[in-house]
Scaffold this active site. Structure first.
Site, short mmCIF file in Angstrom:
data_model
loop_
_atom_site.label_atom_id
_atom_site.label_comp_id
_atom_site.label_asym_id
_atom_site.label_seq_id
_atom_site.Cartn_x
_atom_site.Cartn_y
_atom_site.Cartn_z
CD GLU A 78 0.87 -1.96 -0.55
OE1 GLU A 78 1.30 -1.44 0.48
OE2 GLU A 78 1.20 -1.57 -1.69
CD GLU A 116 -2.21 0.98 -3.43
OE1 GLU A 116 -1.06 1.45 -3.31
OE2 GLU A 116 -2.88 0.55 -2.47
C1 BG6 Z 1 0.80 1.48 -0.94
C2 BG6 Z 1 -0.39 1.66 -0.05
O1 BG6 Z 1 1.81 1.01 -0.12
O2 BG6 Z 1 1.39 2.58 -1.54
C3 BG6 Z 1 -0.99 3.02 -0.05
O3 BG6 Z 1 -1.36 0.66 -0.24
C4 BG6 Z 1 0.09 4.05 -0.21
O4 BG6 Z 1 -1.75 3.17 1.11
C5 BG6 Z 1 0.77 3.84 -1.55
O5 BG6 Z 1 -0.33 5.37 -0.05
C6 BG6 Z 1 1.81 4.88 -1.91
O6 BG6 Z 1 2.71 5.03 -0.86
P1 BG6 Z 1 3.06 6.43 -0.23
O7 BG6 Z 1 3.97 6.13 0.87
O8 BG6 Z 1 3.69 7.23 -1.31
O9 BG6 Z 1 1.77 7.01 0.22
#
Ligand code: BG6
Length: 478
Positions: free
Chosen positions: A182, A376
């Site tokens: 990211e 993701e």
């Molecule tokens: C992304 C990241 O921003 O979202 C992860 O690459 C992160 O590291 C994921 O965990 C989900 O976000 P959160 O804040 O729910 O953990």
């Protein structure tokens, strides 16, 4: 529901990051890194955005990553469970501080390298392809304290040494790489994204874009080294994606949506097209920013572009130029957004927009014409364990089912997608809040927000569902 669209070698799996699962923060020579300074609770946001200038954990605060889910000691058991679900790929990151505890050493830490050898061997043993992010919210604290982190050009060299060490060591084990997780997060959470802290009165934007330039050059050098050392490897970038919608069809709102998207595309335009986009000149001019570049940078960026576009997708966002409308905002994955009345939200206020996934994928593919890798996607939710020991996470299944169905539609639209690694296949520490109760997993981990729990792993209902999805190559989403 029948999709029949996923390529036969599609990389189904999950994605985790060292800093959110491994724990063992102080084991076998590991140096402190960014996440070791991120407490839970109130202070977390101030640290993440670079407002707190402390390079040691603060007394009395709780740091969830220090133990996390202790993947460091449980990885064999966890990988066996991923294999049971049929994973074809697992996205992991390497903790920079395990390999170079201070970041500026000449020689790596052998114990750290050995840990990832063991991890990759275990994955390969189960037929799971390792997909490796070189830096996932991760900079050794020594580099922050001594050099000011990515604001300093020296970081380019340290990163190059680190990345080259990984390519050389794991060239026979890892085919899929990504440089910075990211990368656009640097503009929204500068400490989390790039280890940046600011002094009173500093021009933050100037520092952020200078740091971005350094990361972009470092990324190009890593692409170069990767291609030289592992000719059959693929190396990508990684964007926190999610398109902006204009709040109305007023041309001001439409233009604002374009500009907001460009804040993120800016990075990928350089990494994928090999040069600063033309609109960057306007951003720099309007904000009176001067970016120092070396004369070889232009060539480097041009000649070493990424092979694929990795991205995370959680939510779309809405923008407006009406000050009244702007009073009503929510946040999703750290990005602010005007409320979207057509969409539901998660318990953490992140909008749920499966069709937005298809839209975002189409826009990225139209723009870059390179394979996409969804690295993701997922739903953070509170799970309850029944007295019978079951976790019936139908809401998560529903979220994933709808998103995978829209991914199939994007493929039918002609978008080339090579894999899908959903976020947090095993519960892990939330990056934005530090909570454990914000769970994404198919596998439950018995640990709470205060750090209590046995760390026992338990299969959720979604575990069995995802196993069927993979076994049917995305045809059976029921
Ligand atoms: C992304 C990241 O921003 O979202 C992860 O690459 C992160 O590291 C994921 O965990 C989900 O976000 P959160 O804040 O729910 O953990």
């Amino acid at each position: 529901m029948s999709n029949l669209v996923f390529p036969k070698d599609f990389l189904w799996g999950g994605a985790i990051a060292a800093n959110q699962v491994e724990g063992a923060s102080f084991k076998v020579g590991k140096g402190l890194t960014i996440v070791d300074l991120l407490p839970t609770g109130q202070k977390r946001w101030e640290v993440m955005t670079g407002q707190i200038n402390s390079f040691q954990p603060i007394e009395g605060e709780y740091y969830p990553s220090h133990e996390a889910i202790d993947f460091y000691h449980h990885f064999k058991e966890d990988i066996a469970l991923f294999a049971e679900m049929g994973f074809k790929a697992l996205r992991v990151s390497v903790a920079w501080g395990r390999i170079f505890p201070n970041g500026d050493e000449e020689q790596p830490n052998e114990a750290g390298l050995q840990f990832y050898d063991d991890l990759f061997d275990e994955l390969i043993k189960h037929g799971i392809e390792p997909v490796v992010t070189i830096a996932h919210f991760d900079v050794p604290v020594h580099l922050i304290e001594t050099y000011g982190s990515w604001r300093n050009r020296k970081l380019v060299h340290f990163f190059e040494t680190y990345a080259t060490t990984l390519f050389t060591r794991y060239k026979d084990k890892v085919k899929y790489w990504m440089t910075f997780n990211e990368i656009n997060m640097l503009l929204h959470a500068p400490f989390l994204g790039a280890g940046l802290v600011f002094k009173e009165g500093e021009n933050k934007q100037q520092i952020q874009y200078q740091a971005a330039h350094h990361q972009l050059v470092a990324s190009a050098l890593a692409v170069k080294a990767c291609h030289e050392i592992i000719p059959n490897a693929k190396i990508g970038c990684m964007l926190a994606a999610g398109s902006f919608y204009p709040n109305t069809c007023h041309s001001n709102d439409v233009l604002s949506a374009i500009e907001k998207d460009r804040e993120s595309y800016f990075f990928i335009d350089v990494q994928s097209r090999g040069q600063y986009p033309s609109y960057a000149k306007r951003i720099f001019k309007d904000h009176d920013l001067t970016i120092e570049m070396e004369k070889e940078d232009e060539e480097l960026l041009k000649n070493h572009t990424v092979d694929y576009i990795g991205f995370s997708y959680y939510a779309t966002r809405v923008t407006s130029t009406d000050p009244e409308v702007l009073k009503n905002t929510t946040s999703g994955n750290i990005f602010d957004s005007v409320e979207n009345p057509y969409l539901e939200k998660s318990e953490w206020g992140w909008t749920i927009d499966p069709k937005g996934f298809r839209i975002t994928a189409n826009q990225l593919y139209d723009r870059y014409q390179k394979p996409l890798f969804v690295v993701e996607n997922g739903l953070g939710a509170v799970d309850k364990v029944t007295p019978e020991g079951e976790i019936n996470d139908d809401y998560r299944i529903d979220y994933l089912r709808k998103h995978i169905a829209e991914m199939a539609e994007a493929i039918k639209d002609g978008v080339e997608i090579i894999g899908y690694t959903s976020w947090g296949p095993i519960d892990l520490v939330s990056a934005s809040t530090g909570e454990m109760k914000k769970r994404y997993g198919y596998i439950y981990v018995d640990k709470d927000n205060e750090g209590e729990g046995s760390l026992k792993r338990m299969k959720k209902k979604s575990f069995h569902w995802y196993k069927k999805v993979i076994a049917s190559n995305g045809e059976n989403l029921d």
